[in-house]
Write a protein that holds these residues in place. Structure first.
Motif, PDB file in Angstrom:
ATOM      1  N   ALA A   1       5.876  -3.471  14.303  1.00 27.38           N
ATOM      2  CA  ALA A   1       5.035  -3.124  13.154  1.00 27.38           C
ATOM      3  C   ALA A   1       5.882  -3.130  11.886  1.00 27.38           C
ATOM      4  CB  ALA A   1       4.392  -1.762  13.350  1.00 27.38           C
ATOM      5  N   LEU A   2       5.421  -3.870  10.905  1.00 29.03           N
ATOM      6  CA  LEU A   2       6.034  -3.922   9.586  1.00 29.03           C
ATOM      7  C   LEU A   2       5.191  -3.030   8.687  1.00 29.03           C
ATOM      8  CD1 LEU A   2       8.010  -5.101   7.524  1.00 29.03           C
ATOM      9  CD2 LEU A   2       6.520  -7.104   7.361  1.00 29.03           C
ATOM     10  N   ASN A   3       5.790  -1.916   8.244  1.00 26.73           N
ATOM     11  CA  ASN A   3       5.077  -0.934   7.441  1.00 26.73           C
ATOM     12  C   ASN A   3       5.545  -1.035   5.985  1.00 26.73           C
ATOM     13  OD1 ASN A   3       3.748   0.339   9.761  1.00 26.73           O
ATOM     14  ND2 ASN A   3       5.831   0.920  10.292  1.00 26.73           N
TER      15      ASN A   3
ATOM     16  N   SER B   1       0.199  -1.479   7.491  1.00 28.32           N
ATOM     17  CA  SER B   1       0.927  -1.574   8.752  1.00 28.32           C
ATOM     18  C   SER B   1       0.438  -2.861   9.394  1.00 28.32           C
ATOM     19  CB  SER B   1       0.649  -0.366   9.651  1.00 28.32           C
ATOM     20  OG  SER B   1       1.380  -0.496  10.851  1.00 28.32           O
ATOM     21  N   TYR B   2       1.321  -3.860   9.410  1.00 25.51           N
ATOM     22  CA  TYR B   2       0.985  -5.178   9.944  1.00 25.51           C
ATOM     23  C   TYR B   2       1.837  -5.389  11.188  1.00 25.51           C
ATOM     24  CZ  TYR B   2      -0.347 -10.071  10.028  1.00 25.51           C
ATOM     25  OH  TYR B   2      -0.864 -11.284  10.392  1.00 25.51           O
ATOM     26  N   ALA B   3       1.204  -5.689  12.291  1.00 23.76           N
ATOM     27  CA  ALA B   3       1.926  -5.743  13.567  1.00 23.76           C
ATOM     28  C   ALA B   3       1.755  -7.079  14.264  1.00 23.76           C
ATOM     29  CB  ALA B   3       1.442  -4.611  14.476  1.00 23.76           C
TER      30      ALA B   3
ATOM     31  N   PHE C   1       2.721 -13.003   6.001  1.00 23.39           N
ATOM     32  CA  PHE C   1       1.317 -12.609   6.165  1.00 23.39           C
ATOM     33  C   PHE C   1       1.079 -11.239   5.541  1.00 23.39           C
ATOM     34  CE2 PHE C   1       2.499 -15.514   9.535  1.00 23.39           C
ATOM     35  CZ  PHE C   1       1.517 -16.479   9.414  1.00 23.39           C
ATOM     36  N   ALA C   2       2.003 -10.306   5.765  1.00 21.54           N
ATOM     37  CA  ALA C   2       1.884  -8.968   5.183  1.00 21.54           C
ATOM     38  C   ALA C   2       1.945  -9.044   3.660  1.00 21.54           C
ATOM     39  CB  ALA C   2       2.993  -8.068   5.728  1.00 21.54           C
ATOM     40  N   ARG C   3       2.822  -9.884   3.148  1.00 22.45           N
ATOM     41  CA  ARG C   3       2.965 -10.069   1.695  1.00 22.45           C
ATOM     42  C   ARG C   3       1.640 -10.522   1.082  1.00 22.45           C
ATOM     43  NH1 ARG C   3       5.481 -14.862  -1.599  1.00 22.45           N
ATOM     44  NH2 ARG C   3       6.181 -13.766  -3.447  1.00 22.45           N
TER      45      ARG C   3
END
Length: 146
Positions: A52-54, A72-74, A102-104
């Motif tokens: 998970a990238l928080n 929170s992208y996992a 993708f989170a960006r």
């Protein structure tokens, strides 16, 4: 090349707050943005891990909050068995490196949809983030479940 397989990617949690609207939207000056990033990894099955990238960004202007965005992208990753230190490095450096674009985009869109100019996060140094995490923990058993 590491045989790291991305099985799935998903938004675990997304929040956008605009607590001082509409006044916050009428300010033409660039707000100060405080950015916090954290990476977490856990084992979900044999040789399968969730990473998970928080990301949390809080923008303020003259002491007033303009917006807060939290994501929170996992991803679910498969990889062959390897020593614990290598597993940790792959999960906390390579996996978030794959998730970050993708989170960006999600953060940028959420901020834009909230009425502000898109927040363009600069590329992150996940090697440095990993080193700081390891130094902060100083306990190899913390990631034993990775």
């Amino acid at each position: 090349m590491l045989p790291l397989v991305v099985n799935a990617q998903y938004v675990r949690d997304l929040s956008f707050e605009n607590p001082n609207a509409p006044a916050s939207l009428m300010n033409a000056q660039q707000p100060k943005v405080d950015l916090q990033v954290d990476v977490q990894a856990r084992n979900v099955a044999e040789n399968v891990h969730e990473v998970a990238l928080n990301i949390r960004a809080e923008a303020s202007h003259e002491g007033r909050t303009a917006f807060i965005v939290e994501l929170s992208y996992a991803g679910i990753f498969s990889m062959p068995p390897m020593p614990l230190d290598q597993t940790r490095a792959v999960l906390l450096i390579e996996a978030p490196r794959l998730l970050f674009p993708f989170a960006r985009s999600i953060v940028s869109d959420a901020v834009r949809d909230g009425g502000f100019p898109p927040l363009m996060l600069q590329p992150l140094d996940f090697v440095d983030l990993y080193r700081r995490q390891v130094l902060a923990s100083e306990k190899p058993e913390d990631m034993a479940q990775a």
